[in-house]
Design an enzyme around this catalytic site. Structure first.
Site, mmCIF file in Angstrom:
data_model
loop_
_atom_site.group_PDB
_atom_site.id
_atom_site.type_symbol
_atom_site.label_atom_id
_atom_site.label_comp_id
_atom_site.label_asym_id
_atom_site.label_seq_id
_atom_site.Cartn_x
_atom_site.Cartn_y
_atom_site.Cartn_z
ATOM 1 N N HIS A 215 7.405 1.978 19.053
ATOM 2 C CA HIS A 215 6.300 2.411 18.185
ATOM 3 C C HIS A 215 6.413 3.897 17.805
ATOM 4 O O HIS A 215 5.554 4.708 18.158
ATOM 5 C CB HIS A 215 4.942 2.117 18.851
ATOM 6 C CG HIS A 215 3.825 1.949 17.848
ATOM 7 N ND1 HIS A 215 2.750 1.108 18.036
ATOM 8 C CD2 HIS A 215 3.618 2.537 16.637
ATOM 9 C CE1 HIS A 215 1.941 1.175 16.994
ATOM 10 N NE2 HIS A 215 2.447 2.039 16.132
ATOM 11 N N ILE A 216 7.489 4.199 17.076
ATOM 12 C CA ILE A 216 7.765 5.597 16.708
ATOM 13 C C ILE A 216 7.691 5.847 15.207
ATOM 14 O O ILE A 216 8.246 6.821 14.702
ATOM 15 C CB ILE A 216 9.153 6.050 17.238
ATOM 16 C CG1 ILE A 216 10.267 5.101 16.749
ATOM 17 C CG2 ILE A 216 9.150 6.145 18.763
ATOM 18 C CD1 ILE A 216 11.676 5.621 17.002
ATOM 19 N N GLY A 217 6.995 4.957 14.488
ATOM 20 C CA GLY A 217 6.930 5.085 13.020
ATOM 21 C C GLY A 217 6.583 6.477 12.522
ATOM 22 O O GLY A 217 7.210 6.994 11.606
ATOM 23 N N ILE B 295 2.564 2.809 2.416
ATOM 24 C CA ILE B 295 3.853 2.764 3.113
ATOM 25 C C ILE B 295 4.792 1.756 2.438
ATOM 26 O O ILE B 295 5.978 2.022 2.262
ATOM 27 C CB ILE B 295 3.652 2.449 4.610
ATOM 28 C CG1 ILE B 295 2.786 3.552 5.263
ATOM 29 C CG2 ILE B 295 4.992 2.362 5.332
ATOM 30 C CD1 ILE B 295 2.344 3.255 6.700
ATOM 31 N N ARG C 106 1.826 -3.600 12.763
ATOM 32 C CA ARG C 106 1.214 -3.908 14.057
ATOM 33 C C ARG C 106 1.839 -5.194 14.574
ATOM 34 O O ARG C 106 2.063 -6.143 13.798
ATOM 35 C CB ARG C 106 -0.306 -4.090 13.914
ATOM 36 C CG ARG C 106 -1.092 -2.813 13.760
ATOM 37 C CD ARG C 106 -1.071 -1.930 15.015
ATOM 38 N NE ARG C 106 -1.844 -0.712 14.868
ATOM 39 C CZ ARG C 106 -1.360 0.466 14.412
ATOM 40 N NH1 ARG C 106 -0.089 0.572 14.080
ATOM 41 N NH2 ARG C 106 -2.141 1.521 14.329
ATOM 42 N N GLY D 63 0.849 -1.196 0.000
ATOM 43 C CA GLY D 63 0.000 0.000 0.000
ATOM 44 C C GLY D 63 0.874 1.231 0.000
ATOM 45 O O GLY D 63 1.985 1.221 -0.545
ATOM 46 N N GLU E 208 2.006 -5.104 23.081
ATOM 47 C CA GLU E 208 2.480 -3.753 23.355
ATOM 48 C C GLU E 208 1.773 -3.121 24.555
ATOM 49 O O GLU E 208 0.545 -3.228 24.626
ATOM 50 C CB GLU E 208 2.164 -2.926 22.100
ATOM 51 C CG GLU E 208 3.114 -1.839 21.802
ATOM 52 C CD GLU E 208 2.880 -1.329 20.390
ATOM 53 O OE1 GLU E 208 3.098 -2.086 19.426
ATOM 54 O OE2 GLU E 208 2.482 -0.166 20.261
#
Ligand code: GLV
Ligand code: GLV
Length: 327
Positions: A286-288, A158, A239, A156, A268
């Site tokens: 989780h810093i995307g 990303i 995820r 997609g 998480e």
């Protein structure tokens, strides 16, 4: 006219808060922690808008408490934390933040890929600990990134943005989707389609970019690790539950794969303890999407959608798509 009441479960970048407070009666949970569920349930009762985080589980119970809700705006692109069917039943709009975080997340995925291949966290630790005594011919030898094969699961926004970065490194791109994409898209991204197992068998790096839905839960588990190259690295910025994290630990322990870099975790914020002890594992919290610019854009986006619905009685611009490609 009385301003509509909106709950925001965590402080966001100020421009978004400013935009909201001009138009709505905003209640913000100001503590530096996730808003406790009981507090959300209590506070949502008199609200018509709810702005929440990906870590807030927004289910039937919350929607039942928030009987006046017209919009739930998720401060994230992924929205597996929201019961979409329940919201639809109650005619509540659900919005998210697609597009603005695509490049920022792809940047992080590529950064993780290079970090694990070139052992950057180990190198950093070594220097900080004062162990660097001189150039060494045989120390901290990593794996080349350039010219290798990158398998992208989920092609997609990303996934394609990651492909653009990888082309700069001369990588060959394979992609997997449940349905093959058009040859126009394939040509545009110089990407070759593979069935999942074929991709896993051929790739030196595998990066995951699918939403979490039933069909992607544990998409990568024991069987898949057995198919991957022993020299392969796995990267996940999507995820956590897409990977069976316990099977991942076993695969790493048994050297079925060479390493992994994770920004997201199955349970998480808990992380499998053994992962933290392995030097061929790079971990991030989780810093995307975590750049100043992108988080600000995301805050403006949720504000825009809430204002469209509650002030202008319009459809929000970033409603979630329920016809997910991967369903
Ligand atoms: C972050 O994980 C997001 O979905 O935006
Ligand atoms: C998410 O935004 C994706 O489509 O990759």
């Amino acid at each position: 006219m009385k301003k509509p009441k909106v709950l925001l479960t965590r402080i966001l970048p100020q421009p978004g808060i400013d935009m909201l407070t001009e138009q709505v009666d905003l209640e913000v949970y100001e503590k530096n922690e996730a808003m406790p569920r009981e507090c959300i349930i209590e506070s949502v009762r008199d609200k018509t808008g709810l702005i929440c985080l990906l870590s807030d589980r927004i289910d039937k119970e919350i929607m039942h408490a928030g009987t006046n809700l017209k919009i739930i705006a998720n401060y994230a692109v992924g929205y597996n934390n929201i019961d979409i069917a329940e919201a639809a039943k109650r005619n509540i709009y659900v919005t998210h933040t697609p597009g603005v975080l695509t490049d920022t997340t792809a940047d992080l995925a590529f950064a993780l890929l290079i970090s694990v291949a070139r052992r950057i966290p180990e190198a950093d630790k070594y220097v900080r600990e004062g162990q660097f005594k001189g150039w060494e011919p045989m120390f901290l030898l990593g794996t080349d990134v350039h010219s290798k094969t990158l398998g992208i699961i989920g092609f997609g926004r990303i996934g394609r943005a990651l492909a653009r970065r990888a082309h700069g490194f001369g990588m060959r791109i394979l992609y997997y989707e449940p349905k093959r994409l058009s040859t126009t898209i394939e040509k545009q991204h110089s990407a070759e389609y593979r069935m999942l197992d074929d991709m896993l068998r051929e790739s030196d790096f595998v990066s995951i970019h699918v939403p979490l839905i039933d069909a992607t839960h544990h998409l990568i588990a024991e069987r898949e690790f057995a198919v991957m190259k022993k020299s392969a690295f796995l990267i996940n910025t999507s995820r956590g539950p897409v990977i069976d994290e316990r099977a991942l630990v076993v695969a790493l322990r048994n050297k079925d794969i060479a390493g992994c870099a994770l920004d997201v975790f199955e349970r998480e914020p808990a992380v499998e303890q053994e992962l933290k002890t392995m030097s061929n594992v790079v971990l991030a919290p989780h810093i995307g999407s975590a750049s100043v610019q992108t988080r600000t854009q995301m805050a403006l986006m949720v504000a825009e959608d809430v204002i469209a619905v509650l002030i202008h009685d319009q459809k929000p611009a970033h409603e979630v798509l329920t016809d997910l490609r991967l369903q």
